[in-house]
Design a protein around this motif. Structure first.
Motif, mmCIF file in Angstrom:
data_model
loop_
_atom_site.group_PDB
_atom_site.id
_atom_site.type_symbol
_atom_site.label_atom_id
_atom_site.label_comp_id
_atom_site.label_asym_id
_atom_site.label_seq_id
_atom_site.Cartn_x
_atom_site.Cartn_y
_atom_site.Cartn_z
ATOM 1 N N PRO A 104 0.804 -1.233 0.000
ATOM 2 C CA PRO A 104 0.000 0.000 0.000
ATOM 3 C C PRO A 104 0.831 1.275 0.000
ATOM 4 C CG PRO A 104 -0.970 -1.611 1.482
ATOM 5 C CD PRO A 104 0.321 -2.203 1.012
ATOM 6 N N ALA A 105 1.946 1.292 0.744
ATOM 7 C CA ALA A 105 2.785 2.490 0.759
ATOM 8 C C ALA A 105 3.385 2.746 -0.620
ATOM 9 C CB ALA A 105 3.891 2.338 1.805
ATOM 10 N N GLU A 106 3.821 1.692 -1.304
ATOM 11 C CA GLU A 106 4.334 1.843 -2.664
ATOM 12 C C GLU A 106 3.258 2.392 -3.592
ATOM 13 O OE1 GLU A 106 7.653 -1.635 -3.293
ATOM 14 O OE2 GLU A 106 5.567 -2.234 -3.362
ATOM 15 N N PHE A 107 2.067 1.835 -3.477
ATOM 16 C CA PHE A 107 0.986 2.246 -4.367
ATOM 17 C C PHE A 107 0.650 3.723 -4.164
ATOM 18 C CE2 PHE A 107 -3.357 2.627 -5.906
ATOM 19 C CZ PHE A 107 -3.308 1.905 -7.093
ATOM 20 N N ARG A 108 0.586 4.160 -2.914
ATOM 21 C CA ARG A 108 0.201 5.541 -2.639
ATOM 22 C C ARG A 108 1.189 6.534 -3.241
ATOM 23 N NH1 ARG A 108 -1.348 3.355 2.427
ATOM 24 N NH2 ARG A 108 0.662 3.904 3.342
ATOM 25 N N VAL A 109 2.485 6.328 -2.987
ATOM 26 C CA VAL A 109 3.454 7.316 -3.463
ATOM 27 C C VAL A 109 3.608 7.255 -4.977
ATOM 28 C CG1 VAL A 109 4.688 7.368 -1.271
ATOM 29 C CG2 VAL A 109 5.443 5.801 -3.063
ATOM 30 N N ALA A 110 3.558 6.057 -5.570
ATOM 31 C CA ALA A 110 3.719 5.944 -7.020
ATOM 32 C C ALA A 110 2.528 6.552 -7.757
ATOM 33 C CB ALA A 110 3.904 4.483 -7.418
ATOM 34 N N VAL A 111 1.323 6.388 -7.221
ATOM 35 C CA VAL A 111 0.147 6.992 -7.855
ATOM 36 C C VAL A 111 0.192 8.513 -7.743
ATOM 37 C CG1 VAL A 111 -2.357 7.254 -7.665
ATOM 38 C CG2 VAL A 111 -1.347 4.980 -7.695
ATOM 39 N N SER A 167 5.881 -3.706 -16.049
ATOM 40 C CA SER A 167 5.200 -2.504 -15.562
ATOM 41 C C SER A 167 5.195 -2.451 -14.040
ATOM 42 C CB SER A 167 3.769 -2.467 -16.101
ATOM 43 O OG SER A 167 3.077 -1.319 -15.663
ATOM 44 N N VAL A 168 4.892 -3.569 -13.388
ATOM 45 C CA VAL A 168 4.907 -3.611 -11.925
ATOM 46 C C VAL A 168 6.323 -3.382 -11.406
ATOM 47 C CG1 VAL A 168 4.574 -5.102 -9.909
ATOM 48 C CG2 VAL A 168 2.855 -5.048 -11.718
ATOM 49 N N GLY A 169 7.317 -3.941 -12.078
ATOM 50 C CA GLY A 169 8.700 -3.731 -11.660
ATOM 51 C C GLY A 169 9.094 -2.265 -11.702
ATOM 52 N N LEU A 170 8.718 -1.563 -12.767
ATOM 53 C CA LEU A 170 9.008 -0.133 -12.866
ATOM 54 C C LEU A 170 8.244 0.647 -11.807
ATOM 55 C CD1 LEU A 170 8.907 0.227 -16.744
ATOM 56 C CD2 LEU A 170 10.895 0.677 -15.303
ATOM 57 N N PHE A 171 6.971 0.301 -11.613
ATOM 58 C CA PHE A 171 6.110 0.975 -10.639
ATOM 59 C C PHE A 171 6.709 0.870 -9.244
ATOM 60 C CE2 PHE A 171 2.339 1.201 -7.889
ATOM 61 C CZ PHE A 171 1.654 2.280 -8.430
ATOM 62 N N ARG A 172 7.140 -0.340 -8.876
ATOM 63 C CA ARG A 172 7.706 -0.557 -7.545
ATOM 64 C C ARG A 172 9.093 0.063 -7.424
ATOM 65 N NH1 ARG A 172 7.632 -6.431 -5.459
ATOM 66 N NH2 ARG A 172 8.159 -5.262 -3.579
ATOM 67 N N GLY A 173 9.861 0.047 -8.507
ATOM 68 C CA GLY A 173 11.187 0.651 -8.453
ATOM 69 C C GLY A 173 11.128 2.147 -8.214
ATOM 70 N N VAL A 174 10.201 2.825 -8.889
ATOM 71 C CA VAL A 174 10.018 4.263 -8.673
ATOM 72 C C VAL A 174 9.522 4.522 -7.256
ATOM 73 C CG1 VAL A 174 8.568 6.225 -9.329
ATOM 74 C CG2 VAL A 174 9.692 4.870 -11.101
ATOM 75 N N ALA A 175 8.573 3.705 -6.789
ATOM 76 C CA ALA A 175 8.033 3.889 -5.445
ATOM 77 C C ALA A 175 9.124 3.759 -4.387
ATOM 78 C CB ALA A 175 6.923 2.877 -5.190
ATOM 79 N N THR A 176 10.031 2.810 -4.556
ATOM 80 C CA THR A 176 11.110 2.621 -3.584
ATOM 81 C C THR A 176 12.013 3.845 -3.520
ATOM 82 O OG1 THR A 176 11.095 0.225 -3.877
ATOM 83 C CG2 THR A 176 13.110 1.199 -2.996
ATOM 84 N N MET A 177 12.324 4.436 -4.681
ATOM 85 C CA MET A 177 13.169 5.628 -4.699
ATOM 86 C C MET A 177 12.491 6.784 -3.971
ATOM 87 S SD MET A 177 15.093 5.598 -8.386
ATOM 88 C CE MET A 177 16.392 6.665 -7.763
#
Length: 312
Positions: A81-88, A273-283
């Motif tokens: 959820p934290a990844e999803f919030r910041v990436a969105v 796509s999920v890999g890119l989404f999560r990679g950006v969220a982690t940064m």
């Protein structure tokens, strides 16, 4: 005169294929798409160059493939959820980070997050890059190839000591010899890219692939190595060579595992796509104040592993 003999019976109706179902148009969906397109054009026409580059990159069909992925933890597709919030928020152009020093390099963070998703200090950008490499490498292995990562011997070492064109290398992709895949992830909203990205969808990924080809193409050609640049934008849009690779690799996966062609291609696109989404969220998460080194509490992902087996 006798009646003419009966002709052959009409063919029995067949069940539509997966591809045929995907091509069926729903009038309601067509109307909804038309309204969405009109709204998109209105946003683009009134946007700043930076917002226009963001909208063009994030609104591509492949940029949203993560939305169609099943959240399977064993395949690395579960998004915290934290990844999803910041990436969105990043994709919507909403502020994520406070105007504070970057936790890795000390530079002042901008509220558009352009620095955060491109910062070269620390391990995050390399991890994002490696995540995509492992996803594509796992798909190559499942398609029957043998990937080698960071192969230092793809070129004659005595002539090109510093050249590293092969994030992934394999000897069986083409019949002419080894193939070097060079993966890169670029931000279309970075100051050096925003003007071109605001003019055309996918311009940043395409330019990155062209730059890689100019740098490594002649060296690989002279060594009888097929060079394949694979560029992605941080919002998920692939360059033309990356999209061609995903399509061809998906077709080889479909042939080997007896899958529907479009389903195999779609599944591979979703994983990337999920890999890119999560990679950006982690940064982004790792640059939030009071955030743990991984951007989330240790163990909060359960069995999620970005390097878990990705194919049957």
């Amino acid at each position: 005169s006798p009646p003419p003999p009966p002709g052959p019976p009409p063919p029995l109706p067949t069940r539509p294929t997966f591809e045929a179902v995907l091509r069926m148009a729903d009038p309601r969906q067509t109307l909804q798409d038309g309204l969405a397109l009109s709204q998109k054009e209105g946003l683009l026409n009134s946007a700043t160059p930076r917002d226009r580059s963001r909208l063009l990159s994030a609104s591509g069909a492949l940029a949203g493939a993560y939305l169609h992925a099943l959240p399977l933890a064993q395949e690395g597709l579960r998004v915290h959820p934290a990844e999803f919030r910041v990436a969105v928020r990043y994709r919507l152009g909403l502020p994520v980070l406070p105007p504070a020093p970057c936790s890795e390099c000390g530079a002042t963070l901008d509220q558009q997050e352009d620095h955060a998703v491109s910062c070269a200090t620390g391990p995050d950008r390399k991890r994002r890059h490696n995540r995509i490499c492992r996803i594509i490498g796992a798909a190559l292995a499942s398609a029957g190839h043998t990937p080698r990562y960071e192969d230092p011997h793809i070129l004659p070492h005595d002539e090109h000591r510093e050249a590293r064109p092969a994030d992934i290398a394999t000897d069986s992709w083409s019949e002419g010899g080894p193939t070097a895949f060079d993966i890169t992830v670029v931000s279309p909203t970075a100051p050096t890219h925003v003007t071109a990205a605001a003019a055309a969808h996918g311009a940043t990924a395409k330019a990155a692939e062209s730059q890689k080809t100019r740098k490594y193409g002649p060296l690989c050609h002279n060594a009888s190595v097929e060079f394949w640049p694979v560029g992605f934008e941080t919002f998920g849009t692939p360059g033309p060579e990356a999209e061609r690779l995903l399509r061809l690799l998906g077709e080889r996966l479909a042939a080997r595992w007896n899958l529907a062609r479009l389903r195999a291609i779609s599944r591979l696109r979703q994983k990337v796509s999920v890999g890119l989404f999560r990679g950006v969220a982690t940064m982004l998460l790792n640059r939030l104040p009071h955030c743990s080194p991984l951007g989330h509490p240790q163990g909060s992902f359960g069995s999620t592993d970005p390097l878990a087996p990705l194919w049957p």
